[in-house]
Design a protein around this motif. Structure first.
Motif, PDB file in Angstrom:
ATOM      1  N   UNK A   1       7.150  -6.650  -4.332  1.00  0.00           N
ATOM      2  CA  UNK A   1       6.552  -5.319  -4.272  1.00  0.00           C
ATOM      3  C   UNK A   1       5.637  -5.071  -5.472  1.00  0.00           C
ATOM      4  N   UNK A   2       4.617  -4.277  -5.236  1.00  0.00           N
ATOM      5  CA  UNK A   2       3.773  -3.825  -6.344  1.00  0.00           C
ATOM      6  C   UNK A   2       4.687  -3.142  -7.358  1.00  0.00           C
ATOM      7  N   UNK A   3       4.432  -3.412  -8.643  1.00  0.00           N
ATOM      8  CA  UNK A   3       5.343  -2.868  -9.656  1.00  0.00           C
ATOM      9  C   UNK A   3       4.642  -2.478 -10.946  1.00  0.00           C
ATOM     10  N   UNK A   4       3.329  -2.475 -10.945  1.00  0.00           N
ATOM     11  CA  UNK A   4       2.597  -2.104 -12.161  1.00  0.00           C
ATOM     12  C   UNK A   4       1.559  -1.033 -11.820  1.00  0.00           C
ATOM     13  N   UNK A   5       1.169  -0.275 -12.820  1.00  0.00           N
ATOM     14  CA  UNK A   5       0.125   0.726 -12.625  1.00  0.00           C
ATOM     15  C   UNK A   5      -1.157   0.060 -12.133  1.00  0.00           C
ATOM     16  N   UNK A   6      -1.454  -1.109 -12.654  1.00  0.00           N
ATOM     17  CA  UNK A   6      -2.631  -1.852 -12.219  1.00  0.00           C
ATOM     18  C   UNK A   6      -2.585  -2.102 -10.709  1.00  0.00           C
ATOM     19  N   UNK A   7      -1.433  -2.530 -10.206  1.00  0.00           N
ATOM     20  CA  UNK A   7      -1.291  -2.789  -8.772  1.00  0.00           C
ATOM     21  C   UNK A   7      -1.336  -1.486  -7.975  1.00  0.00           C
ATOM     22  N   UNK A   8      -0.709  -0.434  -8.487  1.00  0.00           N
ATOM     23  CA  UNK A   8      -0.719   0.850  -7.777  1.00  0.00           C
ATOM     24  C   UNK A   8      -2.147   1.357  -7.605  1.00  0.00           C
ATOM     25  N   UNK A   9      -2.947   1.220  -8.633  1.00  0.00           N
ATOM     26  CA  UNK A   9      -4.333   1.677  -8.549  1.00  0.00           C
ATOM     27  C   UNK A   9      -5.150   0.789  -7.606  1.00  0.00           C
TER      28      UNK A   9
ATOM     29  N   UNK B   1       0.848  -1.201   0.000  1.00  0.00           N
ATOM     30  CA  UNK B   1       0.000   0.000   0.000  1.00  0.00           C
ATOM     31  C   UNK B   1       0.883   1.251   0.000  1.00  0.00           C
ATOM     32  N   UNK B   2       1.964   1.205   0.770  1.00  0.00           N
ATOM     33  CA  UNK B   2       2.887   2.345   0.842  1.00  0.00           C
ATOM     34  C   UNK B   2       3.574   2.557  -0.504  1.00  0.00           C
ATOM     35  N   UNK B   3       4.075   1.482  -1.103  1.00  0.00           N
ATOM     36  CA  UNK B   3       4.740   1.579  -2.409  1.00  0.00           C
ATOM     37  C   UNK B   3       3.774   2.122  -3.454  1.00  0.00           C
TER      38      UNK B   3
ATOM     39  N   UNK C   1      11.035  -1.081  -1.841  1.00  0.00           N
ATOM     40  CA  UNK C   1      10.778  -2.203  -2.752  1.00  0.00           C
ATOM     41  C   UNK C   1      11.940  -3.201  -2.716  1.00  0.00           C
ATOM     42  N   UNK C   2      13.173  -2.697  -2.687  1.00  0.00           N
ATOM     43  CA  UNK C   2      14.342  -3.576  -2.592  1.00  0.00           C
ATOM     44  C   UNK C   2      14.278  -4.428  -1.328  1.00  0.00           C
ATOM     45  N   UNK C   3      13.835  -3.826  -0.228  1.00  0.00           N
ATOM     46  CA  UNK C   3      13.739  -4.570   1.035  1.00  0.00           C
ATOM     47  C   UNK C   3      12.735  -5.709   0.901  1.00  0.00           C
ATOM     48  N   UNK C   4      11.608  -5.442   0.256  1.00  0.00           N
ATOM     49  CA  UNK C   4      10.624  -6.515   0.073  1.00  0.00           C
ATOM     50  C   UNK C   4      11.212  -7.663  -0.742  1.00  0.00           C
TER      51      UNK C   4
ATOM     52  N   UNK D   1      12.430  18.404  -4.957  1.00  0.00           N
ATOM     53  CA  UNK D   1      13.125  17.698  -3.867  1.00  0.00           C
ATOM     54  C   UNK D   1      12.271  16.564  -3.322  1.00  0.00           C
ATOM     55  N   UNK D   2      10.964  16.830  -3.176  1.00  0.00           N
ATOM     56  CA  UNK D   2      10.070  15.803  -2.645  1.00  0.00           C
ATOM     57  C   UNK D   2       9.966  14.605  -3.576  1.00  0.00           C
ATOM     58  N   UNK D   3       9.881  14.832  -4.891  1.00  0.00           N
ATOM     59  CA  UNK D   3       9.778  13.649  -5.753  1.00  0.00           C
ATOM     60  C   UNK D   3      11.102  12.903  -5.845  1.00  0.00           C
ATOM     61  N   UNK D   4      12.229  13.608  -5.684  1.00  0.00           N
ATOM     62  CA  UNK D   4      13.523  12.912  -5.643  1.00  0.00           C
ATOM     63  C   UNK D   4      13.637  12.057  -4.373  1.00  0.00           C
ATOM     64  N   UNK D   5      13.235  12.624  -3.232  1.00  0.00           N
ATOM     65  CA  UNK D   5      13.270  11.869  -1.973  1.00  0.00           C
ATOM     66  C   UNK D   5      12.295  10.697  -2.027  1.00  0.00           C
ATOM     67  N   UNK D   6      11.120  10.925  -2.568  1.00  0.00           N
ATOM     68  CA  UNK D   6      10.112   9.875  -2.709  1.00  0.00           C
ATOM     69  C   UNK D   6      10.670   8.712  -3.538  1.00  0.00           C
ATOM     70  N   UNK D   7      11.358   9.027  -4.627  1.00  0.00           N
ATOM     71  CA  UNK D   7      11.908   7.985  -5.498  1.00  0.00           C
ATOM     72  C   UNK D   7      12.933   7.127  -4.758  1.00  0.00           C
ATOM     73  N   UNK D   8      13.732   7.757  -3.904  1.00  0.00           N
ATOM     74  CA  UNK D   8      14.730   6.988  -3.157  1.00  0.00           C
ATOM     75  C   UNK D   8      14.051   6.019  -2.186  1.00  0.00           C
ATOM     76  N   UNK D   9      13.075   6.506  -1.427  1.00  0.00           N
ATOM     77  CA  UNK D   9      12.375   5.626  -0.494  1.00  0.00           C
ATOM     78  C   UNK D   9      11.606   4.534  -1.237  1.00  0.00           C
ATOM     79  N   UNK D  10      10.995   4.896  -2.350  1.00  0.00           N
ATOM     80  CA  UNK D  10      10.246   3.948  -3.177  1.00  0.00           C
ATOM     81  C   UNK D  10      11.139   2.770  -3.561  1.00  0.00           C
ATOM     82  N   UNK D  11      12.329   3.066  -4.030  1.00  0.00           N
ATOM     83  CA  UNK D  11      13.256   2.022  -4.454  1.00  0.00           C
ATOM     84  C   UNK D  11      13.801   1.232  -3.261  1.00  0.00           C
ATOM     85  N   UNK D  12      14.188   1.928  -2.199  1.00  0.00           N
ATOM     86  CA  UNK D  12      14.748   1.243  -1.027  1.00  0.00           C
ATOM     87  C   UNK D  12      13.732   0.291  -0.394  1.00  0.00           C
TER      88      UNK D  12
END
Length: 180
Positions: free
Chosen positions: A91-99, A35-37, A81-84, A68-79
């Protein structure tokens, strides 16, 4: 495709795992993290829209802040997902899953919002994501996934600070407007 399984078999196994993890009566830390991703993916689009369309006397400061916010968001998004992936989850990885799993929204109409309305929307989005993050931390503790717990604590700290900064822009205290 692997030699042992077809793409269809791999996807079916993933679907079964997803259904098990997303039991809303007994969620897992991995399901909450998806949900967070998903929120992060939607937020990525929203932050770009705000970055491009913000207007008014705060244009220069907000244009830069949204970037700055979208750059920071991208870093957390990747980190995150990598942890999962490192823990064996997907991790969710498609627009279908994001929606499907995202709990925040974005709209083409948002480009016409005032700068203050844009910032107010972001406060709401970050708060909702922070609340999911807190729930994920508790589930990770229960599941003894201490690395995910630590990752999410770092993310929650970032969210708390970001909420405070955005609220300050709106001349509000960090907790002003919090649901009771």
């Amino acid at each position: 495709m692997t030699e042992e399984h077809t793409i269809e078999e791999l996807h079916q196994a993933e679907t079964v795992q997803e259904e098990k993890e997303h039991d809303h009566h007994n969620p897992t830390a991995a399901a909450m993290t998806n949900h967070i991703i998903s929120n992060q993916a939607i937020l990525h689009v929203k932050l770009h829209q705000y970055h491009w369309y913000v207007k008014g006397p705060n244009f220069f400061s907000l244009h830069e802040k949204f970037e700055n916010l979208y750059d920071e968001n991208a870093k957390f998004y990747d980190d995150i997902a990598d942890r999962l992936i490192a823990s064996g989850a997907k991790p969710a990885s498609t627009t279908e899953e994001y929606m499907k799993y995202g709990l925040i929204s974005e709209s083409s109409k948002d480009k016409y919002l005032s700068a203050e309305e844009m910032v107010g929307n972001l406060v709401d989005d970050y708060r909702l994501t922070r609340d999911l993050t807190l729930r994920t931390i508790r589930l990770a503790q229960k599941e003894e996934d201490f690395v995910l717990e630590d990752t999410m604590i770092g993310y929650k700290n970032y969210l708390d600070k970001t909420i405070w900064l955005l609220q300050a822009f709106l001349s509000q205290s960090a907790l002003e407007g919090e649901d009771e």
